[in-house]
Design a protein around this motif. Structure first.
Motif, PDB file in Angstrom:
ATOM      1  N   UNK A  96      59.237 -27.158  80.250  1.00 34.84           N
ATOM      2  CA  UNK A  96      58.721 -28.335  80.373  1.00 34.84           C
ATOM      3  C   UNK A  96      57.448 -28.231  79.453  1.00 34.84           C
ATOM      4  N   UNK A  97      57.438 -29.221  78.338  1.00 31.14           N
ATOM      5  CA  UNK A  97      56.595 -28.958  77.350  1.00 31.14           C
ATOM      6  C   UNK A  97      55.107 -28.970  77.851  1.00 31.14           C
ATOM      7  N   UNK A  98      54.734 -29.781  78.779  1.00 35.29           N
ATOM      8  CA  UNK A  98      53.207 -29.967  79.419  1.00 35.29           C
ATOM      9  C   UNK A  98      52.907 -28.516  79.859  1.00 35.29           C
ATOM     10  N   UNK A  99      53.677 -27.644  80.416  1.00 36.75           N
ATOM     11  CA  UNK A  99      53.670 -26.556  80.952  1.00 36.75           C
ATOM     12  C   UNK A  99      53.265 -25.366  80.138  1.00 36.75           C
ATOM     13  N   UNK A 100      54.280 -25.592  79.001  1.00 40.33           N
ATOM     14  CA  UNK A 100      54.089 -24.633  77.836  1.00 40.33           C
ATOM     15  C   UNK A 100      52.739 -24.574  77.187  1.00 40.33           C
ATOM     16  N   UNK A 101      52.391 -25.950  76.985  1.00 40.01           N
ATOM     17  CA  UNK A 101      51.080 -26.242  76.398  1.00 40.01           C
ATOM     18  C   UNK A 101      49.924 -25.820  77.272  1.00 40.01           C
ATOM     19  N   UNK A 102      49.940 -25.969  78.608  1.00 35.25           N
ATOM     20  CA  UNK A 102      48.871 -25.449  79.662  1.00 35.25           C
ATOM     21  C   UNK A 102      48.803 -23.952  79.594  1.00 35.25           C
ATOM     22  N   UNK A 153      50.119 -23.988  73.041  1.00 36.98           N
ATOM     23  CA  UNK A 153      51.059 -24.455  72.008  1.00 36.98           C
ATOM     24  C   UNK A 153      50.686 -25.971  71.717  1.00 36.98           C
ATOM     25  N   UNK A 154      50.496 -25.995  70.251  1.00 34.41           N
ATOM     26  CA  UNK A 154      49.763 -27.560  69.600  1.00 34.41           C
ATOM     27  C   UNK A 154      50.939 -28.506  69.834  1.00 34.41           C
ATOM     28  N   UNK A 155      52.068 -28.016  69.632  1.00 34.87           N
ATOM     29  CA  UNK A 155      53.326 -29.317  69.587  1.00 34.87           C
ATOM     30  C   UNK A 155      54.395 -28.473  69.900  1.00 34.87           C
ATOM     31  N   UNK A 156      55.774 -29.158  69.732  1.00 32.50           N
ATOM     32  CA  UNK A 156      56.954 -28.533  70.516  1.00 32.50           C
ATOM     33  C   UNK A 156      57.484 -27.490  69.091  1.00 32.50           C
ATOM     34  N   UNK A 157      57.043 -27.883  68.017  1.00 24.29           N
ATOM     35  CA  UNK A 157      57.274 -27.067  66.901  1.00 24.29           C
ATOM     36  C   UNK A 157      56.921 -25.715  67.239  1.00 24.29           C
ATOM     37  N   UNK A 213      62.222 -30.069  78.013  1.00 24.01           N
ATOM     38  CA  UNK A 213      62.067 -31.402  78.897  1.00 24.01           C
ATOM     39  C   UNK A 213      60.798 -32.058  78.698  1.00 24.01           C
ATOM     40  N   UNK A 214      61.085 -33.451  78.227  1.00 19.80           N
ATOM     41  CA  UNK A 214      59.877 -34.147  78.073  1.00 19.80           C
ATOM     42  C   UNK A 214      59.809 -35.297  78.973  1.00 19.80           C
ATOM     43  N   UNK A 215      60.194 -35.392  80.273  1.00 20.19           N
ATOM     44  CA  UNK A 215      60.162 -36.676  81.163  1.00 20.19           C
ATOM     45  C   UNK A 215      60.947 -37.642  80.692  1.00 20.19           C
ATOM     46  N   UNK A 216      60.381 -38.756  80.301  1.00 19.02           N
ATOM     47  CA  UNK A 216      61.358 -39.748  79.946  1.00 19.02           C
ATOM     48  C   UNK A 216      61.459 -39.772  78.573  1.00 19.02           C
ATOM     49  N   UNK A 217      60.917 -39.027  77.768  1.00 14.31           N
ATOM     50  CA  UNK A 217      61.498 -38.851  76.349  1.00 14.31           C
ATOM     51  C   UNK A 217      62.621 -38.178  76.202  1.00 14.31           C
ATOM     52  N   UNK A 218      63.103 -38.097  75.038  1.00 17.27           N
ATOM     53  CA  UNK A 218      64.285 -37.389  74.540  1.00 17.27           C
ATOM     54  C   UNK A 218      64.009 -35.592  74.869  1.00 17.27           C
ATOM     55  N   UNK A 219      64.893 -35.005  75.291  1.00 13.97           N
ATOM     56  CA  UNK A 219      64.640 -33.635  75.274  1.00 13.97           C
ATOM     57  C   UNK A 219      65.177 -33.079  73.972  1.00 13.97           C
ATOM     58  N   UNK A 220      64.513 -31.877  73.554  1.00 19.46           N
ATOM     59  CA  UNK A 220      64.587 -31.312  72.429  1.00 19.46           C
ATOM     60  C   UNK A 220      65.415 -30.012  72.720  1.00 19.46           C
TER      61      UNK A 220
END
Length: 310
Positions: free
Chosen positions: A206-212, A216-220, A237-244
């Motif tokens: 989950x992107x939010x968890x990785x940032x917390x 990390x600044x972004x998905x890249x 996983x990005x919730x309602x957005x597309x997963x990468x």
């Protein structure tokens, strides 16, 4: 390391390691509906449903000898989840949590889990044969919550198990699920995560968890960090957005399925992870697996609680 869907023609054996708790769902009128849930348990249920006879799913945890623990085991058996790796500790109890949701379906959790039986899951004498058996599974699945609730001793034993399982050509699946309240400090969590990440074959993040957790600044930046570790397959996983997804040196995105009304986002990520893994085990491509994940998650978020009816 080979990818998740190259296990061969036999029926895969999957062990999911973690905690199931007593779940209280608070309704709008203030009443409470009681059920059971936990991130890896939610994934185990959905994985067993998705695989059917195409896989054998076992849950690895510790419970008490109380009526709630009895009900949990009965419910898991009804979902075709194996109980042979479940310890029952006399005089102990499972943890408990309450879900409160706002008008948009977003969750707030209240936990009572400090004395939960799972905290001794890998440190009891009865844990020895369980730890010895785990490397023989085809897939070991655990989460950041698993790391937290096992404690330092349990994490050491888990790490040794992952190393041995990898040597026997098992695949390791990790869902990051970072919960700050479960850790003494963010530094402790980082050390624990970094100890296991070199052995992970599929990271469901989950992107939010990785940032917390890592800032990390972004998905890249997330992809770059996991590429440096050597993780072959990474899903953001990005919730309602597309997963990468990054797999086999390629990066791409898969759009989420939109729903008209979100009721409860509990277990959205867990169900996505389960459907993704099931699809990969059945030979699906990462894109097909992500579509399956989005499809199941879109159903789950339209129903209250972690587990939707069969």
């Amino acid at each position: 390391m080979s990818t998740i869907n190259t296990l061969g023609p036999h029926t895969p054996r999957i062990a999911l390691i973690g905690e199931c708790m007593i779940e209280l769902q608070q309704r709008a009128d203030g009443s409470l509906q009681q059920s059971f849930g936990g991130d890896t348990l939610n994934a185990a249920v959905y994985l067993a449903r998705e695989l059917g006879e195409g896989g054998a799913v076992d849950y690895v945890t510790a419970l008490g000898d109380d009526s709630f623990s009895d009900a949990m085991c009965q419910g898991w058996a009804d979902e075709n989840i194996g109980l042979g790796m479940v310890q029952r500790l006399p005089g102990r109890l499972p943890g408990l949590y309450c879900i409160q949701t706002d008008a948009a379906g977003e969750r707030r959790f209240l936990y009572w889990r400090n004395e939960a039986a799972v905290r001794d899951c890998f440190t009891t004498p009865a844990a020895a044969p369980i730890l010895a058996a785990l490397p023989d599974y085809d897939i070991l699945y655990f989460s950041g919550i698993t790391l937290a609730v096992l404690g330092a001793q349990g994490r050491e034993k888990l790490l040794a198990t992952l190393i041995e399982a990898r040597q026997r050509d098992a695949r390791i699946v990790f869902d990051n699920n970072y919960r700050p309240r479960l850790w003494a400090s963010v530094e402790d969590a980082r050390v624990a995560y970094r100890s296991v990440l070199p052995y992970v074959d599929l990271a469901l993040l989950t992107v939010d968890d990785e940032q917390a957790l890592f800032g990390f600044a972004d998905c890249a930046a997330v992809f770059a960090a996991y590429e440096q570790v050597g993780t072959p397959e990474v899903v953001l996983k990005r919730g309602a957005e597309a997963c990468l997804i990054r797999c086999g040196g390629e990066s791409f995105e898969v759009p989420a399925q939109q729903v008209e009304r979100v009721v409860d986002t509990t277990a959205a990520g867990d169900s996505f992870s389960a459907a993704y893994l099931a699809s990969r085990l059945k030979g699906g491509s990462p894109a097909e697996a992500a579509e399956a994940g989005h499809r199941l998650a879109s159903r789950v978020i339209q129903v209250p609680g972690a587990l939707i009816p069969k």
